[in-house]
Design a protein around this motif. Structure first.
Motif, short mmCIF file in Angstrom:
data_model
loop_
_atom_site.label_atom_id
_atom_site.label_comp_id
_atom_site.label_asym_id
_atom_site.label_seq_id
_atom_site.Cartn_x
_atom_site.Cartn_y
_atom_site.Cartn_z
N GLN A 62 -11.01 -9.02 -7.15
CA GLN A 62 -10.58 -7.63 -6.77
C GLN A 62 -10.63 -7.35 -5.37
OE1 GLN A 62 -13.57 -5.37 -9.25
NE2 GLN A 62 -12.06 -4.95 -10.68
N THR A 94 -7.63 -6.93 -2.83
CA THR A 94 -7.51 -5.91 -1.54
C THR A 94 -7.12 -6.45 -0.36
OG1 THR A 94 -9.09 -4.70 -2.83
CG2 THR A 94 -8.97 -4.18 -0.45
N LYS A 95 -7.65 -7.53 0.09
CA LYS A 95 -7.76 -8.28 1.36
C LYS A 95 -6.17 -8.92 1.49
CE LYS A 95 -12.29 -10.20 1.99
NZ LYS A 95 -12.96 -11.38 2.10
N ASP A 131 -3.49 -3.40 -4.62
CA ASP A 131 -4.59 -2.31 -4.89
C ASP A 131 -4.83 -2.40 -6.47
OD1 ASP A 131 -6.11 -0.04 -5.35
OD2 ASP A 131 -4.37 1.26 -5.63
N VAL A 162 -13.55 -1.69 -6.78
CA VAL A 162 -14.12 -3.15 -6.90
C VAL A 162 -15.68 -2.79 -7.49
CG1 VAL A 162 -14.68 -4.97 -5.40
CG2 VAL A 162 -12.89 -3.45 -4.66
N THR A 196 -6.27 -3.77 -12.30
CA THR A 196 -6.70 -5.07 -11.49
C THR A 196 -5.32 -6.11 -12.22
OG1 THR A 196 -8.95 -4.47 -11.30
CG2 THR A 196 -8.29 -6.76 -11.46
#
Length: 424
Positions: free
Chosen positions: A372, A376-377, A381, A385, A393
């Motif tokens: 997760q 995100t990085k 989306d 987390v 996810t």
């Protein structure tokens, strides 16, 4: 009185020590952080029913150590955990290479491999070609040729062969040995016998639906399966692709495919009486003589001979008209005029493929949390987390798989490691 006082004091002291110990244990239990074990399930939400809204089964399993203390005691195995059949045999849903290479606690399902597209230049007709014709007369000349009057022939004369008869002995049956068997000697013994060997079986579970079986890179637009059996690939210029039977089945069922996991089942034993060979069987050999007979044989002293004499053919010469060029019509073609237009086509159609995927048997909440964070990085989306493998996810990972050109659907081990998360 003094003795009663001492006994009462000792009892109160023992109660105080017990209360202090219980309080300390309770405090230690309360202070210990709540950590979810690795074997705890990390999938949340109830998957859709098979084929109803896109969710299909996820097949997984578990490995149990056999009870080696007493081979006569059967290990308790619940009926219906797995489909029937050992790993070495055929499986109703899994391909042979997955069954052959799978290891315990691995989970497998089908993912969708996107089609390969290419842009090509196509010539469009602006003005068609036209044809002009003209007729040319026949052309000929005088020529000579040889005409056969009598064909070549062969005269043959046969000289008969010269033969004689002789008598000689022939072996009808070669000398041989006959074997007489002495039966073995047995005795009764009690032994622990395996009635069912250790085996590996498959466990099935349901996957998580993402809402789309296949999405496009970049824009992540869902690919649609049309009623006429064609696959519509969205884009600036939509591409229509003919899908095969397996691809059609995958797209109709949705993105969440059936996941399988391998399970080990220990061997079963029982005590039984067996006949054991004490003295093996022996063989006694007896020689059988050869059998011969007299036969008549024809010997050719001189082969039959055929003498041939060739009489050549006879010819005569005559004149005739030889056509050097027949009457014909010549066509002159004025080439067509074209212009070049850029178009898109599918080089390779989409296809379902089997991959190892994440499930509660081969991952932990900590690994899901790493996935997760990595999503995100990368700008996807995954929802909260929280270490929970939920629909958002899986859908975010599907977009990452589409952008990386990887098979889409459930979270594969291949995609997780491409994201930078080491699973094994």
């Amino acid at each position: 009185m003094r003795n009663w006082t001492l006994k009462t004091g000792a009892s109160l002291l023992a109660l105080a020590v017990f209360a202090y110990g219980a309080g300390a244990m309770a405090g230690e239990k309360k202070a210990r952080p709540a950590v979810r074990p690795a074997s705890e399930a990390v999938l949340t939400g109830t998957p859709s029913s098979y084929g109803a809204s896109g969710a299909q089964g996820v097949y997984m399993g578990e490995a149990k150590a056999p009870d080696v203390r007493n081979p006569d005691v059967k290990t308790d195995v619940k009926k219906g955990d797995c489909p029937k059949g050992a790993i070495a045999g055929d499986h109703p849903d899994l391909p042979a290479y997955v069954v052959k290479d799978a290891r315990p606690n691995q989970c497998y399902t089908r993912l969708m491999k996107a089609p390969v597209l290419e842009t090509y230049a196509e010539k469009v007709l602006v003005e068609p070609e036209r044809v002009e014709t003209r007729t040319l007369p026949e052309e000929w000349r005088w020529a000579e040729r040889k005409v056969m009057v009598q064909p070549e022939r062969v005269e043959r004369k046969v000289i008969p062969a010269v033969t004689r008869k002789v008598y000689e002995e022939r072996v009808v049956q070669e000398a041989s040995w006959r074997e007489e068997t002495v039966p073995p000697v047995y005795e009764k013994r009690m032994e622990s016998v395996m009635v069912r060997p250790a085996r590996q079986e498959w466990v099935r579970s349901e996957g998580i639906a993402t809402g789309a079986a296949l999405v496009t890179p970049g824009e992540h637009r869902p690919v649609r399966y049309r009623a006429d059996g064609m696959l519509s690939w969205p884009g600036k210029e939509p591409v229509v692709i003919q899908s095969d039977a397996e691809t059609t089945e995958y797209l109709q069922k949705g993105s969440a495919q059936t996941v399988w996991c391998l399970k080990e089942v220990p061997a079963e034993y029982r005590r039984m009486e067996r006949m054991v060979e004490v003295e093996p069987a022996s063989v006694r050999r007896v020689k059988v003589p050869a059998r011969v007979e007299k036969v008549e044989r024809l010997i050719i002293e001189r082969e039959e001979e055929v003498v041939e004499k060739v009489i050549p053919a006879t010819y005569r010469t005559e004149k005739y008209k030889e056509i050097t060029a027949p009457a014909r019509t010549e066509k002159y073609t004025v080439p067509a005029v074209y212009k070049t237009v850029d178009k898109t086509r599918a080089v390779k159609a989409p296809e379902p493929v089997w991959r190892e995927v994440l499930c509660e048997r081969n991952t932990t909440p900590a690994k899901v949390k790493e996935i997760q964070i990595a999503l995100t990085k990368r700008g996807y989306d995954p929802g909260p987390v929280d270490g929970t493998l939920g629909t958002k996810t899986v859908a975010a990972m599907q977009k990452f798989q589409a952008d990386q050109g990887l098979p889409q659907g459930q979270i594969s081990v291949e995609a997780a490691e491409a994201l930078g998360v080491k699973i094994r």
